[in-house]
Design an enzyme around this catalytic site. Structure first.
Site, PDB file in Angstrom:
ATOM      1  N   ASP A  10      66.471  57.408   0.288  1.00 43.00           N
ATOM      2  CA  ASP A  10      66.916  56.202  -0.391  1.00 43.00           C
ATOM      3  C   ASP A  10      66.774  55.029   0.584  1.00 43.00           C
ATOM      4  O   ASP A  10      66.831  55.219   1.806  1.00 43.00           O
ATOM      5  CB  ASP A  10      68.379  56.382  -0.796  1.00 43.00           C
ATOM      6  CG  ASP A  10      69.001  55.086  -1.272  1.00 43.00           C
ATOM      7  OD1 ASP A  10      68.442  54.478  -2.196  1.00 43.00           O
ATOM      8  OD2 ASP A  10      70.027  54.680  -0.691  1.00 43.00           O
ATOM      9  N   SER A 118      63.133  54.332  -4.183  1.00 46.26           N
ATOM     10  CA  SER A 118      64.123  53.257  -4.227  1.00 46.26           C
ATOM     11  C   SER A 118      64.168  52.571  -5.583  1.00 46.26           C
ATOM     12  O   SER A 118      63.165  52.473  -6.299  1.00 46.26           O
ATOM     13  CB  SER A 118      63.778  52.220  -3.159  1.00 46.26           C
ATOM     14  OG  SER A 118      64.546  51.051  -3.317  1.00 46.26           O
ATOM     15  N   ASN A 119      65.359  52.058  -5.914  1.00 46.47           N
ATOM     16  CA  ASN A 119      65.552  51.193  -7.083  1.00 46.47           C
ATOM     17  C   ASN A 119      64.773  49.882  -6.976  1.00 46.47           C
ATOM     18  O   ASN A 119      64.558  49.214  -7.981  1.00 46.47           O
ATOM     19  CB  ASN A 119      67.036  50.837  -7.222  1.00 46.47           C
ATOM     20  CG  ASN A 119      67.821  51.850  -8.041  1.00 46.47           C
ATOM     21  OD1 ASN A 119      67.240  52.649  -8.773  1.00 46.47           O
ATOM     22  ND2 ASN A 119      69.135  51.801  -7.920  1.00 46.47           N
TER      23      ASN A 119
END
Lengths: 229, 229
Positions: A10, A118-119
């Site tokens: 992340d 990742s977002n």
């Protein structure tokens, strides 16, 4: 746990310190930096979850800007266009946590490909990783943008399998965000939770396979695994 | 806005005060009641959102219990089985906000059917509404249980259309939770946001059609609408 074939990280909170924007916040709002950055981060996360549930995806940058607008309005702080642009830009220049560069170098010496899931949008991930000089460590930078859903939606974690050409059980997923670690564990990744702050793990029906207080421990954990093969 | 044909209420926070459990929390943990109830509520919501995103539904009562366990662990407070059972039971005996009983009576005199659409299980909704003596006001008590998803997932709001046999544009949705009001507005309900706490509305791409500081205003708003027909 069997030896893994890749490590996926992340980005926000795990490799990079989201509260490194507090300093810029303090510049505009003296004495309020930590309060602003805490509410900003909480709302940023909530907006990604809620937008996904509502079927109303928008980019992570836009959710970040919306969260900042809410935060300033809720705290009754004026936010002009220039301040807004400067603070949102700070999210493209996040600082890595101090131990991260050396830990990534050590992990690379283990010979496993490293990736980010990742977002953030492709642009955001590229910017943050590029601006901090860590791009060369990663084989893949994977954004949620192509599925238009945010973590912890199952389809996001599938992206890592597809892009790396590996089964989920072969990918070690590393996150500091307990909700992200839980989503990844439910999905079927082996998971290492980086718990820098000494928090309790969220009660979401699963536990991480490993917990470490910083990324420093990770090369040893991965090495021990390889040794146990 | 055209006249509506029914009014649907959120339960937790809107009709009933979720922080009425703070008193019971204080009984077990003197001086900590508000702190516990605030974190408990925040985590309860997060767990409903995250579980839905992960495809790992569990009942609202179970999410509530998980959130309490996390809260006590995070705050380093011991939680024995009896305390846990007593505090979770308090969620079945929530107090209505003070103005709610009279507002519901006045709304019923407008001649519109009233209903509840809640994240709670059928048992939870029945218990809370029955224990507070307000059952007779409602034509329908609608739980998310049948779709095994929590708000603000679109399929939850569809339940109100199905159960009431009305189009979304004919149903006034009332919620104190800004994220719920935003989800309902995206879905297509006309929405009234009850903003008792003087908060800012969340930045989720929509605004409520009406805002009121308590339920007191609602009969007048619905009446004016009917008069404008």
């Amino acid at each position: 746990m069997k030896p893994v074939k890749a490590v996926v990280f992340d980005l926000y909170g795990t490799l990079y310190d989201v509260h490194s924007v507090a300093r810029q916040c303090s510049g505009f709002y003296p004495g309020r930096g930590l309060e602003i950055s805490a509410m900003w981060r909480q709302k940023q996360l909530e907006y990604t979850w809620l937008r996904t549930l509502m079927g109303q995806y928008l980019s992570f940058e836009a959710a970040t800007e919306d969260a900042l607008v809410f935060t300033c309005r809720q705290l009754k702080l004026a936010l002009d266009d220039k301040t807004r642009a400067t603070l949102c830009d700070a999210y493209l220049h996040l600082q890595p946590h101090p131990e991260v560069p050396a830990a990534l170098s050590a992990l690379q010496r283990c010979g496993l490909p490293l990736a980010i899931l990742s977002n953030g949008s492709v642009h955001s991930i590229d910017s943050v990783v590029g601006n901090s000089g860590l791009r060369h460590h990663f084989a893949e930078l994977i954004s949620v943008d192509s599925v238009r859903l945010f973590k912890p939606h199952t389809k996001v974690y599938e992206l890592a399998e597809t892009r790396l050409g590996l089964h989920r059980s072969d990918i070690l997923f590393v996150s500091s965000n307990a909700w992200d670690a839980a989503g990844a564990r439910h999905f079927g990744f082996p998971v290492c939770w980086i718990n820098r702050a000494g928090n309790s793990f969220d009660e979401l029906g699963v536990q991480p396979d490993m917990t470490a207080t910083s990324m420093d421990a990770l090369p040893g954990l991965v090495d021990r695994q390889a040794g146990a093969a």
